[in-house]
Write a protein that holds these residues in place. Structure first.
Motif, PDB file in Angstrom:
ATOM      1  N   ALA A  69      14.347   3.167   1.338  1.00  0.00           N
ATOM      2  CA  ALA A  69      15.353   3.946   0.614  1.00  0.00           C
ATOM      3  C   ALA A  69      14.796   4.457  -0.710  1.00  0.00           C
ATOM      4  O   ALA A  69      15.051   5.612  -1.101  1.00  0.00           O
ATOM      5  N   GLY A  70      14.027   3.618  -1.387  1.00  0.00           N
ATOM      6  CA  GLY A  70      13.433   4.036  -2.656  1.00  0.00           C
ATOM      7  C   GLY A  70      12.465   5.190  -2.493  1.00  0.00           C
ATOM      8  O   GLY A  70      12.481   6.145  -3.277  1.00  0.00           O
ATOM      9  N   ILE A  71      11.633   5.140  -1.453  1.00  0.00           N
ATOM     10  CA  ILE A  71      10.665   6.212  -1.213  1.00  0.00           C
ATOM     11  C   ILE A  71      11.379   7.524  -0.912  1.00  0.00           C
ATOM     12  O   ILE A  71      10.972   8.603  -1.374  1.00  0.00           O
ATOM     13  N   GLY A  75      15.424   5.400  -7.085  1.00  0.00           N
ATOM     14  CA  GLY A  75      14.504   5.158  -5.977  1.00  0.00           C
ATOM     15  C   GLY A  75      13.326   4.310  -6.392  1.00  0.00           C
ATOM     16  O   GLY A  75      12.895   3.404  -5.667  1.00  0.00           O
ATOM     17  N   LEU A  76      12.797   4.593  -7.567  1.00  0.00           N
ATOM     18  CA  LEU A  76      11.667   3.815  -8.084  1.00  0.00           C
ATOM     19  C   LEU A  76      12.047   2.348  -8.246  1.00  0.00           C
ATOM     20  O   LEU A  76      11.301   1.446  -7.839  1.00  0.00           O
ATOM     21  N   LEU A  77      13.222   2.089  -8.812  1.00  0.00           N
ATOM     22  CA  LEU A  77      13.669   0.713  -9.015  1.00  0.00           C
ATOM     23  C   LEU A  77      13.916   0.013  -7.684  1.00  0.00           C
ATOM     24  O   LEU A  77      13.569  -1.168  -7.515  1.00  0.00           O
ATOM     25  N   LEU A  78      14.518   0.734  -6.731  1.00  0.00           N
ATOM     26  CA  LEU A  78      14.763   0.139  -5.412  1.00  0.00           C
ATOM     27  C   LEU A  78      13.451  -0.224  -4.724  1.00  0.00           C
ATOM     28  O   LEU A  78      13.314  -1.318  -4.149  1.00  0.00           O
ATOM     29  N   PHE A 137       0.822  -1.210   0.000  1.00  0.00           N
ATOM     30  CA  PHE A 137       0.000   0.000   0.000  1.00  0.00           C
ATOM     31  C   PHE A 137       0.857   1.262   0.000  1.00  0.00           C
ATOM     32  O   PHE A 137       0.586   2.216  -0.742  1.00  0.00           O
ATOM     33  N   TYR A 138       1.910   1.277   0.806  1.00  0.00           N
ATOM     34  CA  TYR A 138       2.741   2.468   0.907  1.00  0.00           C
ATOM     35  C   TYR A 138       3.784   2.566  -0.196  1.00  0.00           C
ATOM     36  O   TYR A 138       4.673   3.418  -0.136  1.00  0.00           O
ATOM     37  N   SER A 139       3.645   1.710  -1.212  1.00  0.00           N
ATOM     38  CA  SER A 139       4.455   1.888  -2.416  1.00  0.00           C
ATOM     39  C   SER A 139       3.840   2.935  -3.331  1.00  0.00           C
ATOM     40  O   SER A 139       4.321   3.151  -4.449  1.00  0.00           O
ATOM     41  N   MET A 140       2.808   3.612  -2.872  1.00  0.00           N
ATOM     42  CA  MET A 140       2.118   4.622  -3.684  1.00  0.00           C
ATOM     43  C   MET A 140       3.055   5.617  -4.359  1.00  0.00           C
ATOM     44  O   MET A 140       2.855   5.961  -5.543  1.00  0.00           O
ATOM     45  N   PRO A 141       4.116   6.138  -3.688  1.00  0.00           N
ATOM     46  CA  PRO A 141       4.998   7.092  -4.375  1.00  0.00           C
ATOM     47  C   PRO A 141       5.598   6.553  -5.666  1.00  0.00           C
ATOM     48  O   PRO A 141       5.909   7.321  -6.581  1.00  0.00           O
ATOM     49  N   PHE A 197       9.410  12.209   5.191  1.00  0.00           N
ATOM     50  CA  PHE A 197       9.037  11.323   6.288  1.00  0.00           C
ATOM     51  C   PHE A 197       8.132  10.182   5.835  1.00  0.00           C
ATOM     52  O   PHE A 197       7.721   9.356   6.652  1.00  0.00           O
ATOM     53  N   SER A 198       7.810  10.120   4.545  1.00  0.00           N
ATOM     54  CA  SER A 198       6.819   9.147   4.081  1.00  0.00           C
ATOM     55  C   SER A 198       7.296   7.706   4.190  1.00  0.00           C
ATOM     56  O   SER A 198       6.480   6.783   4.209  1.00  0.00           O
ATOM     57  N   PHE A 199       8.617   7.488   4.273  1.00  0.00           N
ATOM     58  CA  PHE A 199       9.115   6.119   4.396  1.00  0.00           C
ATOM     59  C   PHE A 199       8.806   5.517   5.755  1.00  0.00           C
ATOM     60  O   PHE A 199       8.880   4.296   5.941  1.00  0.00           O
ATOM     61  N   LEU A 200       8.452   6.364   6.734  1.00  0.00           N
ATOM     62  CA  LEU A 200       8.234   5.859   8.093  1.00  0.00           C
ATOM     63  C   LEU A 200       6.998   4.974   8.205  1.00  0.00           C
ATOM     64  O   LEU A 200       6.986   4.021   8.989  1.00  0.00           O
ATOM     65  N   SER A 201       5.950   5.288   7.452  1.00  0.00           N
ATOM     66  CA  SER A 201       4.698   4.547   7.604  1.00  0.00           C
ATOM     67  C   SER A 201       4.846   3.053   7.317  1.00  0.00           C
ATOM     68  O   SER A 201       4.414   2.230   8.129  1.00  0.00           O
ATOM     69  N   PRO A 202       5.441   2.639   6.187  1.00  0.00           N
ATOM     70  CA  PRO A 202       5.598   1.194   5.985  1.00  0.00           C
ATOM     71  C   PRO A 202       6.538   0.554   6.994  1.00  0.00           C
ATOM     72  O   PRO A 202       6.303  -0.571   7.431  1.00  0.00           O
ATOM     73  N   VAL A 203       7.597   1.274   7.378  1.00  0.00           N
ATOM     74  CA  VAL A 203       8.533   0.723   8.363  1.00  0.00           C
ATOM     75  C   VAL A 203       7.829   0.475   9.690  1.00  0.00           C
ATOM     76  O   VAL A 203       7.929  -0.610  10.290  1.00  0.00           O
TER      77      VAL A 203
END
Length: 293
Positions: free
Chosen positions: A285-287, A132-135, A105-109, A252-258
């Motif tokens: 890291a990708g986000i 980032g997209l590929l990662l 879900f949090y792959s939205m970016p 800060f958007s990477f925090l939600s999936p983590v």
């Protein structure tokens, strides 16, 4: 045009708290699904959220909803996309784990960056954003492949979480490309929550029994989502977006999936092995790279 300030300690602390709230909410949704059907739960959450948002707007921003009728086509589209997004997400968490569902879900970016490259001026993919997209995509694939996690999940839930992520990206694009951009943030949110509060309870009977022997815990979960997540959390988010630069907030958007993966492991005992953690690092890291400005 209002000049937004750089991120400070108070803003960073608030965003960490907001990300924690979103992560914990995934656990609440999954637990609430045990007593109330996902689609009905999502609709009731929106109904409670409408009341809380309406009171807050009447108190703090009485003119914020002006002009809603002038952009009703765009507002209705936002509401329909929002309804479909959370119908898919809540149902996804009925099938799969919080950890897997959140990673997808949090792959939205990722999907937003791809769409923005095609349709939004000035949003071309740079080398850093492409990396980032590929990662992130590699991380999502790795997480879904992980045998330990896969044994606890379900491909139907993973697919629905992906659909919810795509719909979320669609909401952002609708705001950026359509007439809804002329609406205030409060009006955009009210359109989304109000339409879903009307539509989802009507659709809920088509997706199985409405009630699954609910207890006070399950009804409390609905109230928590409506009051705390929608009423408090979303209004806080609107305030943050008005106060700080969007690029600083996006960092800060990477925090939600983590945090969601951590909550699933800590509170629900979901399997999170080395492979899944490695995948999570790639996604985070990708986000960060995708949102970097």
């Amino acid at each position: 045009m209002t000049l937004r300030k750089s991120m400070d300690l108070a803003g960073a602390a608030g965003l960490i708290g907001f990300s924690t709230l979103l992560a914990f909410n995934q656990v609440v949704v999954k637990l609430t699904n045990d007593g109330i059907s996902p689609v009905l739960s999502a609709g009731l959450r929106s109904a409670v959220g409408v009341l809380v948002l309406g009171l807050w707007i009447a108190w703090r921003r009485p003119g914020a909803l002006a002009g809603m009728a002038q952009a009703k086509a765009g507002g209705l589209l936002l509401g329909l996309l929002f309804s479909a997004e959370f119908m898919a997400l809540f149902t996804a968490l009925d099938y799969t784990t919080v950890s897997r569902g959140s990673i997808v879900f949090y792959s939205m970016p990722v999907w937003l960056a791809l769409a923005a490259h095609l349709w939004l001026p000035g949003e071309r993919l740079t080398r850093a954003r492409l990396l980032g997209l590929l990662l992130a995509m590699a991380g999502v694939g790795w997480a879904l492949w992980d045998p330990q996690s896969r044994s606890a999940g379900d491909w139907r839930g993973d697919a629905l979480a992906l659909l919810a992520s795509l719909l979320w990206a669609g909401i952002v694009l609708t705001v950026r490309l359509g007439r809804a951009e002329r609406l205030s943030a409060e009006a955009q949110l009210m359109w989304q929550v109000a339409v879903s509060a009307l539509i989802l309870p009507v659709l809920a009977p088509f997706f199985g029994p409405l009630l699954r022997a609910p207890t006070a815990l399950h009804w409390g979960g609905v109230l928590f989502q409506g009051i705390v997540v929608v009423g408090v959390g979303f209004t806080f988010w609107m305030g943050v977006m008005k106060r700080y630069r969007a690029s600083d907030v996006a960092a800060f958007s990477f925090l939600s999936p983590v945090l969601a993966v951590g909550m699933g492991w800590l509170l629900l005992g979901e399997p999170v092995g080395p492979n899944f953690l490695g995948a999570l690092v790639l996604v985070a890291a990708g986000i960060v790279l995708i949102n970097r400005r």
